[in-house]
Design a protein around this motif. Structure first.
Motif, PDB file in Angstrom:
ATOM      1  N   ALA A 143       9.663  34.855 124.857  1.00  0.00           N
ATOM      2  CA  ALA A 143      10.243  33.608 125.365  1.00  0.00           C
ATOM      3  C   ALA A 143      11.761  33.747 125.504  1.00  0.00           C
ATOM      4  CB  ALA A 143       9.890  32.440 124.449  1.00  0.00           C
ATOM      5  N   ASP A 144      12.396  34.433 124.560  1.00  0.00           N
ATOM      6  CA  ASP A 144      13.841  34.661 124.647  1.00  0.00           C
ATOM      7  C   ASP A 144      14.181  35.508 125.873  1.00  0.00           C
ATOM      8  OD1 ASP A 144      14.227  33.207 122.319  1.00  0.00           O
ATOM      9  OD2 ASP A 144      14.527  34.974 121.044  1.00  0.00           O
ATOM     10  N   ARG A 145      13.388  36.538 126.126  1.00  0.00           N
ATOM     11  CA  ARG A 145      13.609  37.377 127.306  1.00  0.00           C
ATOM     12  C   ARG A 145      13.455  36.565 128.585  1.00  0.00           C
ATOM     13  NH1 ARG A 145       9.547  42.031 126.231  1.00  0.00           N
ATOM     14  NH2 ARG A 145       9.893  42.437 128.430  1.00  0.00           N
ATOM     15  N   ALA A 146      12.416  35.727 128.636  1.00  0.00           N
ATOM     16  CA  ALA A 146      12.211  34.882 129.814  1.00  0.00           C
ATOM     17  C   ALA A 146      13.365  33.895 129.968  1.00  0.00           C
ATOM     18  CB  ALA A 146      10.874  34.141 129.707  1.00  0.00           C
ATOM     19  N   GLY A 147      13.827  33.347 128.852  1.00  0.00           N
ATOM     20  CA  GLY A 147      14.954  32.410 128.889  1.00  0.00           C
ATOM     21  C   GLY A 147      16.224  33.066 129.408  1.00  0.00           C
ATOM     22  N   ARG A 148      16.475  34.310 128.996  1.00  0.00           N
ATOM     23  CA  ARG A 148      17.662  35.027 129.491  1.00  0.00           C
ATOM     24  C   ARG A 148      17.565  35.257 131.003  1.00  0.00           C
ATOM     25  NH1 ARG A 148      17.100  37.574 124.557  1.00  0.00           N
ATOM     26  NH2 ARG A 148      16.042  39.397 125.419  1.00  0.00           N
ATOM     27  N   LEU A 149      16.357  35.587 131.488  1.00  0.00           N
ATOM     28  CA  LEU A 149      16.182  35.762 132.937  1.00  0.00           C
ATOM     29  C   LEU A 149      16.452  34.453 133.677  1.00  0.00           C
ATOM     30  CD1 LEU A 149      12.992  38.027 133.058  1.00  0.00           C
ATOM     31  CD2 LEU A 149      15.322  38.662 133.735  1.00  0.00           C
ATOM     32  N   LEU A 150      15.998  33.353 133.115  1.00  0.00           N
ATOM     33  CA  LEU A 150      16.263  32.050 133.740  1.00  0.00           C
ATOM     34  C   LEU A 150      17.765  31.769 133.777  1.00  0.00           C
ATOM     35  CD1 LEU A 150      13.395  29.907 132.168  1.00  0.00           C
ATOM     36  CD2 LEU A 150      13.730  30.364 134.612  1.00  0.00           C
ATOM     37  N   GLU A 151      18.450  32.034 132.672  1.00  0.00           N
ATOM     38  CA  GLU A 151      19.893  31.799 132.619  1.00  0.00           C
ATOM     39  C   GLU A 151      20.639  32.676 133.622  1.00  0.00           C
ATOM     40  OE1 GLU A 151      20.616  32.452 128.456  1.00  0.00           O
ATOM     41  OE2 GLU A 151      20.249  30.336 127.963  1.00  0.00           O
ATOM     42  N   GLU A 152      20.193  33.924 133.785  1.00  0.00           N
ATOM     43  CA  GLU A 152      20.815  34.816 134.770  1.00  0.00           C
ATOM     44  C   GLU A 152      20.692  34.253 136.180  1.00  0.00           C
ATOM     45  OE1 GLU A 152      19.032  38.678 134.274  1.00  0.00           O
ATOM     46  OE2 GLU A 152      19.885  38.926 132.267  1.00  0.00           O
ATOM     47  N   ARG A 153      19.662  33.458 136.414  1.00  0.00           N
ATOM     48  CA  ARG A 153      19.450  32.833 137.729  1.00  0.00           C
ATOM     49  C   ARG A 153      20.148  31.481 137.833  1.00  0.00           C
ATOM     50  NH1 ARG A 153      12.959  33.675 138.210  1.00  0.00           N
ATOM     51  NH2 ARG A 153      13.012  35.937 138.210  1.00  0.00           N
ATOM     52  N   GLY A 154      20.852  31.097 136.767  1.00  0.00           N
ATOM     53  CA  GLY A 154      21.552  29.810 136.778  1.00  0.00           C
ATOM     54  C   GLY A 154      20.665  28.634 136.412  1.00  0.00           C
ATOM     55  N   GLU A 155      19.469  28.922 135.895  1.00  0.00           N
ATOM     56  CA  GLU A 155      18.550  27.859 135.488  1.00  0.00           C
ATOM     57  C   GLU A 155      18.642  27.638 133.981  1.00  0.00           C
ATOM     58  OE1 GLU A 155      14.511  28.367 137.040  1.00  0.00           O
ATOM     59  OE2 GLU A 155      15.324  29.784 138.495  1.00  0.00           O
ATOM     60  N   THR A 156      18.327  26.446 133.571  1.00  0.00           N
ATOM     61  CA  THR A 156      18.310  26.125 132.146  1.00  0.00           C
ATOM     62  C   THR A 156      16.888  26.305 131.626  1.00  0.00           C
ATOM     63  OG1 THR A 156      20.058  24.509 132.460  1.00  0.00           O
ATOM     64  CG2 THR A 156      18.781  24.337 130.424  1.00  0.00           C
ATOM     65  N   PRO A 157      16.712  27.179 130.622  1.00  0.00           N
ATOM     66  CA  PRO A 157      15.363  27.347 130.061  1.00  0.00           C
ATOM     67  C   PRO A 157      14.885  26.044 129.427  1.00  0.00           C
ATOM     68  CG  PRO A 157      16.847  29.075 129.280  1.00  0.00           C
ATOM     69  CD  PRO A 157      17.684  28.054 129.982  1.00  0.00           C
ATOM     70  N   PRO A 158      13.594  25.751 129.556  1.00  0.00           N
ATOM     71  CA  PRO A 158      13.092  24.522 128.926  1.00  0.00           C
ATOM     72  C   PRO A 158      13.152  24.634 127.409  1.00  0.00           C
ATOM     73  CG  PRO A 158      11.275  25.823 129.779  1.00  0.00           C
ATOM     74  CD  PRO A 158      12.540  26.500 130.206  1.00  0.00           C
ATOM     75  N   ARG A 159      13.313  23.514 126.789  1.00  0.00           N
ATOM     76  CA  ARG A 159      13.275  23.459 125.328  1.00  0.00           C
ATOM     77  C   ARG A 159      11.870  22.991 124.953  1.00  0.00           C
ATOM     78  NH1 ARG A 159      15.077  19.358 121.337  1.00  0.00           N
ATOM     79  NH2 ARG A 159      15.376  20.543 119.424  1.00  0.00           N
TER      80      ARG A 159
END
Length: 143
Positions: free
Chosen positions: A49-65
């Motif tokens: 989930a952390d890896r997926a969250g970092r990919l989302l952040e790299e795209r300028g998206e906010t990972p869901p909480r």
């Protein structure tokens, strides 16, 4: 509409087994093997989930909480052996959801991460199912 990665973060972070690990619930003595297996599962899924969250952040998206359903709060004082079938059912539903994400397709990097999450969940389910079989074999009937 939720992206594949956001769905993955949400799915892995909102499970019963994640709640049990995060809430630090008290459990009865003798459940150590089950507790350790759940902690291993949650650690692996948290990493994904952390890896997926970092990919989302790299795209300028906010990972869901991820959020836990209120019904999980009834598990504050548990016998993990008795709770194990419920954890396994949730894990099986999670595996099915991850397979549906794979079947829906998406960007190659995203699908590989979902496949990794699915395979890991299957491996952990095997361990938990074995613990459930052992637990059922050693259970003593109530007087």
């Amino acid at each position: 509409m939720k992206t594949t990665l956001a769905d993955l973060v949400d799915t892995l972070g909102s499970s019963l087994h994640t709640y049990l690990a995060a809430a630090g619930v008290w459990s009865f003595p003798g459940d150590e093997a089950i507790k350790l297996a759940i902690v291993d599962l949650v650690d692996d899924q948290r990493s994904l989930a952390d890896r997926a969250g970092r990919l989302l952040e790299e795209r300028g998206e906010t990972p869901p909480r991820p959020v836990f359903p209120i019904r999980y709060t009834a598990t504050h004082d548990v016998d993990l052996g008795a709770m194990l079938p419920r954890v396994l059912n949730g894990l099986r539903r999670q595996i099915g959801h991850l397979q549906r994400l794979v079947d829906a397709g998406g960007a190659p990097g995203e699908i590989e991460l979902v496949l990794e999450a699915r395979e890991g969940a299957l491996q952990h389910a095997d361990v938990l199912e074995e613990l459930a079989r052992r637990s059922a074999g050693t259970a003593t009937p109530a007087p």
